[in-house]
Design an enzyme around this catalytic site. Structure first.
Site, PDB file in Angstrom:
ATOM      1  N   ASP A 125      -1.338  -8.458   0.965  1.00  0.00           N
ATOM      2  CA  ASP A 125      -0.099  -8.557   0.197  1.00  0.00           C
ATOM      3  C   ASP A 125       0.271 -10.019  -0.051  1.00  0.00           C
ATOM      4  OD1 ASP A 125      -0.051  -5.834   0.396  1.00  0.00           O
ATOM      5  OD2 ASP A 125       1.758  -5.707   1.620  1.00  0.00           O
ATOM      6  N   HIS A 165       0.340   0.676   9.898  1.00  0.00           N
ATOM      7  CA  HIS A 165      -0.967   1.177   9.471  1.00  0.00           C
ATOM      8  C   HIS A 165      -1.744   1.729  10.665  1.00  0.00           C
ATOM      9  CE1 HIS A 165       0.146  -2.206   6.755  1.00  0.00           C
ATOM     10  NE2 HIS A 165      -0.129  -1.296   5.846  1.00  0.00           N
ATOM     11  N   LYS A 193       5.896  -8.044   2.388  1.00  0.00           N
ATOM     12  CA  LYS A 193       5.660  -7.799   3.807  1.00  0.00           C
ATOM     13  C   LYS A 193       4.481  -8.648   4.266  1.00  0.00           C
ATOM     14  CE  LYS A 193       4.968  -3.351   3.748  1.00  0.00           C
ATOM     15  NZ  LYS A 193       4.719  -3.344   2.295  1.00  0.00           N
ATOM     16  N   GLY A 229       0.808  -1.197   0.000  1.00  0.00           N
ATOM     17  CA  GLY A 229       0.000   0.000   0.000  1.00  0.00           C
ATOM     18  C   GLY A 229       0.850   1.260   0.000  1.00  0.00           C
ATOM     19  N   SER A 230       0.344   2.304  -0.631  1.00  0.00           N
ATOM     20  CA  SER A 230       1.016   3.601  -0.573  1.00  0.00           C
ATOM     21  C   SER A 230       0.862   4.179   0.832  1.00  0.00           C
ATOM     22  CB  SER A 230       0.422   4.545  -1.610  1.00  0.00           C
ATOM     23  OG  SER A 230       0.664   4.064  -2.920  1.00  0.00           O
ATOM     24  N   GLY A 231       1.675   5.184   1.134  1.00  0.00           N
ATOM     25  CA  GLY A 231       1.655   5.795   2.452  1.00  0.00           C
ATOM     26  C   GLY A 231       2.857   5.453   3.296  1.00  0.00           C
ATOM     27  N   HIS A 232       3.737   4.574   2.751  1.00  0.00           N
ATOM     28  CA  HIS A 232       4.936   4.167   3.498  1.00  0.00           C
ATOM     29  C   HIS A 232       6.217   4.700   2.844  1.00  0.00           C
ATOM     30  CE1 HIS A 232       2.230   1.586   5.636  1.00  0.00           C
ATOM     31  NE2 HIS A 232       1.974   0.849   4.583  1.00  0.00           N
TER      32      HIS A 232
END
Length: 330
Positions: free
Chosen positions: A109, A218, A104, A53-56
């Site tokens: 995922d 998250h 991960k 996911g984006s945001g990392h």
């Protein structure tokens, strides 16, 4: 919450267009959500693919380049990419030497990369998969069966990427990646919650004057909440958690990682305390990396990752790397 965005629905696409404009050494497919190292596939080289996911950021797209990943698949914010993205990435970087998926340990995922591996193999691509599950804080969290994958992802991608750059075969690259994961432990602390563009506000409730020990990337709950602690007290708690679980008997790689909303001034001060805590426990630090590498949007806080490092792992860690998010020796 004030955010530097246009509309929440387009935040990932807008970011990818910005990556393409800033980094011509990368091929960025905004529509299909794949970032590929320009020039790939490289003859005789194992291709490394990761994503999430984006945001990392800079994980994972910021680690595409010489000495690390060959491709990355960004999902929506805190949402797994889909198998089609991973299959496209594998096809784009496969030179015939095979492709390593670095995943991960989050349920979405894991399932999507597993499906992608099967689809890619149906198309004639040899795929090996390595699961990163280094977080010692909790087992079986909100989105995870088993331990979460966090800061050790950087060490896995860096060391496996260096081996692939040298021309190591797929079996060897995968073996090294698994060795690094097995030798790594992480523990995170949140001082304030993160805010997603879709929600426009904090994703969980963390009252003023409290912190979350063992938080996930998250915002998943950790081990416990406590009243605010000093930097030294937080360092002792984090170091106790990783050292007691790993029990290192020699030098380690150390990542003092910001969650996205903590200034470098504080992170370097926190590093002072982490180094003290490790020294007090007779753990020598061979290499130190401080900064925002495996983030959680604007979360205030930090994580500590250590990895047992023998001479071969140190050599591969020190090897040249040239990516948007990590660069040395070039």
């Amino acid at each position: 919450m004030k955010m530097l965005i246009n509309v929440a629905e387009n935040v990932v696409a807008d970011a990818l267009r910005g990556v393409a404009a800033a980094h011509p050494e990368l091929i960025v497919d905004v529509e299909r959500r794949v970032i590929v190292r320009r020039g790939a596939p490289y003859e005789g080289k194992v291709g490394l693919v990761s994503g999430g996911g984006s945001g990392h950021e800079p994980l994972h797209g910021g680690f595409v380049g010489r000495g690390m990943l060959d491709a990355a698949c960004p999902g929506e914010v805190f949402t797994s990419p889909v198998p089609d993205q991973m299959v496209r990435a594998a096809a784009a970087v496969d030179s015939g030497a095979g492709v390593l998926f670095i995943v991960k340990n989050y349920t979405g995922d894991v399932l999507n990369f597993q499906m992608a591996a099967e689809l890619a193999e149906d198309e004639g691509v040899q795929v090996a998969t390595v699961l990163v599950d280094d977080d010692v804080a909790v087992t079986d969290s909100t989105w995870t069966a088993g331990r979460r994958g966090t800061g050790a992802t950087l060490f896995v991608e860096k060391i496996a990427g260096a081996a692939a750059e040298e021309g190591a075969p797929l079996e060897r690259v995968a073996s090294l990646a698994r060795q690094v994961n097995a030798a790594s432990r992480s523990f995170g602390v949140a001082l304030a919650a993160c805010s997603t563009p879709a929600k426009g506000g904090p994703t969980f409730d963390l009252p003023d004057g409290e912190l979350e020990l063992g938080v996930g990337i998250h915002g998943e709950p950790g081990r416990e909440r406590r009243a605010m602690m000093t930097s030294g007290e937080i360092a002792d708690a984090a170091v106790d958690a990783v050292v007691s679980d790993l029990q290192p008997d020699g030098p380690v790689l150390l990542l003092v990682n910001g969650m996205g909303g903590t200034p470098l001034l504080e992170l370097y001060g926190f590093n002072t305390e982490v180094q003290r805590a490790l020294s007090a426990r007779n753990v020598p630090v061979a290499r130190t990396l401080v900064g925002n590498y495996v983030t959680s949007l604007d979360m205030a806080g930090a994580s500590v990752t250590i990895c047992r490092a023998d001479e071969e792992l140190l050599r591969l860690y020190d090897a040249p790397v040239a990516t948007p998010g990590l660069r040395w020796g070039c």
